[in-house]
Design a protein around this motif. Structure first.
Motif, short mmCIF file in Angstrom:
data_model
loop_
_atom_site.label_atom_id
_atom_site.label_comp_id
_atom_site.label_asym_id
_atom_site.label_seq_id
_atom_site.Cartn_x
_atom_site.Cartn_y
_atom_site.Cartn_z
N VAL A 217 -0.86 2.78 5.23
CA VAL A 217 0.21 2.93 4.24
C VAL A 217 1.52 2.27 4.54
O VAL A 217 1.77 2.38 5.66
CB VAL A 217 0.41 4.63 3.99
N ASP A 218 1.78 1.47 3.70
CA ASP A 218 3.31 0.74 3.88
C ASP A 218 4.34 1.72 3.51
O ASP A 218 5.54 1.63 4.16
CB ASP A 218 3.36 -0.33 3.11
N ALA A 219 4.21 2.55 2.49
CA ALA A 219 5.31 3.31 1.96
C ALA A 219 4.77 4.61 1.27
O ALA A 219 3.72 4.68 0.63
CB ALA A 219 6.12 2.59 0.77
N VAL B 82 11.96 -1.59 -0.57
CA VAL B 82 10.84 -1.42 0.50
C VAL B 82 10.15 -2.60 0.86
O VAL B 82 10.03 -2.82 2.30
CB VAL B 82 9.78 -0.43 -0.02
N VAL C 92 11.29 -0.02 -4.93
CA VAL C 92 10.14 -0.87 -4.45
C VAL C 92 10.44 -2.02 -3.83
O VAL C 92 10.20 -2.51 -2.76
CB VAL C 92 9.12 -1.12 -5.61
N PHE D 277 5.66 7.71 -1.24
CA PHE D 277 6.94 8.08 -2.28
C PHE D 277 6.55 9.70 -2.51
O PHE D 277 5.44 10.13 -2.81
CB PHE D 277 6.63 7.51 -3.75
N ARG E 218 1.02 -1.18 0.06
CA ARG E 218 0.05 -0.02 0.07
C ARG E 218 0.88 1.32 -0.13
O ARG E 218 1.77 1.44 0.93
CB ARG E 218 -0.94 0.04 0.97
N VAL E 219 0.81 1.98 -0.90
CA VAL E 219 1.59 3.21 -1.25
C VAL E 219 0.92 4.50 -1.32
O VAL E 219 -0.25 4.46 -1.64
CB VAL E 219 2.67 3.19 -2.32
N ILE F 292 1.04 -3.51 -6.21
CA ILE F 292 1.06 -2.40 -5.48
C ILE F 292 -0.37 -2.03 -5.54
O ILE F 292 -0.81 -1.92 -6.72
CB ILE F 292 2.01 -1.31 -6.39
N LEU G 207 3.93 3.05 -10.99
CA LEU G 207 3.75 2.07 -9.79
C LEU G 207 2.59 1.12 -10.11
O LEU G 207 2.34 -0.09 -9.76
CB LEU G 207 3.60 3.05 -8.83
N PRO H 191 5.44 4.85 8.06
CA PRO H 191 5.76 4.32 6.52
C PRO H 191 6.92 4.21 6.17
O PRO H 191 7.72 5.28 6.75
CB PRO H 191 4.67 4.86 5.90
N ILE I 196 -1.94 1.86 -4.92
CA ILE I 196 -2.04 3.22 -4.60
C ILE I 196 -3.21 3.70 -4.04
O ILE I 196 -4.36 3.87 -4.36
CB ILE I 196 -1.83 4.05 -5.95
#
Length: 240
Positions: free
Chosen positions: A50-52, A116, A113, A54, A5-6, A29, A23, A76, A31
């Motif tokens: 959210v995991d990450a 991460v 990615v 950008f 989850r980004v 992935i 992405l 995150p 978004i």
């Protein structure tokens, strides 16, 4: 396997859409947010796990470094995607997983990615947080149980943690993110990439012209914060 989850934050719509497209080409992935400012991102993170992230760096509104530092742990992972190469050193002060300079090619983006994903997998495989209020520290062939309430501050030295507790210090081979996860965020405060402090151990705080703080602890130790954690420090200590 659950999707990664980004969230994306960039004030340039074209750059934001391009990052979404790149992405989005990975079916693993998801978004969950695409934002034009750090303030908008913070609002999105209140409702979306959210995991990450950008992130671009130069955006209107709240400084992205202060925004990240003000998030409650576990935070995150962060990958910076920016046109400004000169912020790289500051980015890694907040444990950024990667730093990409625009224009970003797809191969380089997906290398970030994968970093991460590896980082998240390593964190998931780490030993769980103990239910007790002690932390086991190996000392030679023995294990010493250190009461978390006695810890005054923790410092990173290379790949080791130096834990200062009750006039003693202990060395442990762990990342600072692991240590942060053991500590109550209401009682402990991260003030630098390399420093965690028990709030009640702080005796005096001195603002510096650089936007940092000099922290004097009741035992006499002195630590310096970084600018990235300024807002988090002010909030935790009630500084107007």
């Amino acid at each position: 396997m659950s999707p990664l989850r980004v969230a994306i934050a960039d004030d340039e719509p074209i750059a934001r859409l391009r990052l979404q497209r790149l992405l989005g080409s990975d079916s693993g992935i998801a978004i969950v947010a695409s934002c034009g400012s750090a303030d908008e991102l913070l609002r999105a993170l209140q409702t979306q796990p959210v995991d990450a992230l950008f992130l671009d760096i130069e955006m209107p509104g709240k400084d992205v470094f202060a925004a990240w530092a003000g998030l409650p742990p576990p935070r995150p992972r962060v990958v910076f995607v920016t046109a400004y190469a000169e912020f790289a050193a500051k980015a890694f002060e907040i444990d950024a997983v990667d730093y990409l300079v625009k224009p970003v090619v797809q191969e380089r983006l997906f290398a970030a990615v994968e970093r991460v994903r590896r980082d998240l997998a390593a964190a998931a495989a780490a030993p769980p947080v103990p239910e007790s209020r002690h932390i086991p520290l190996p000392i030679g062939r023995r294990i010493r149980l250190v009461d978390l309430a006695t810890i005054d501050h923790v410092v990173v030295e290379a790949n080791y943690l130096e834990i200062h507790a009750a006039s003693r210090s202990f060395v442990l081979r762990r990342p600072i993110s692991w240590m942060e996860a053991q500590l109550d965020p209401r009682a402990f405060l991260r003030v630098h990439r390399s420093h965690i402090v028990r709030i009640r151990a702080i005796e005096q705080i001195e603002p510096l012209s650089s936007g940092r703080y000099r922290l004097r602890l009741h035992g006499g130790a002195q630590l310096f914060s970084s600018r990235s954690y300024r807002d988090a420090i002010r909030l935790a200590l009630g500084i107007a």
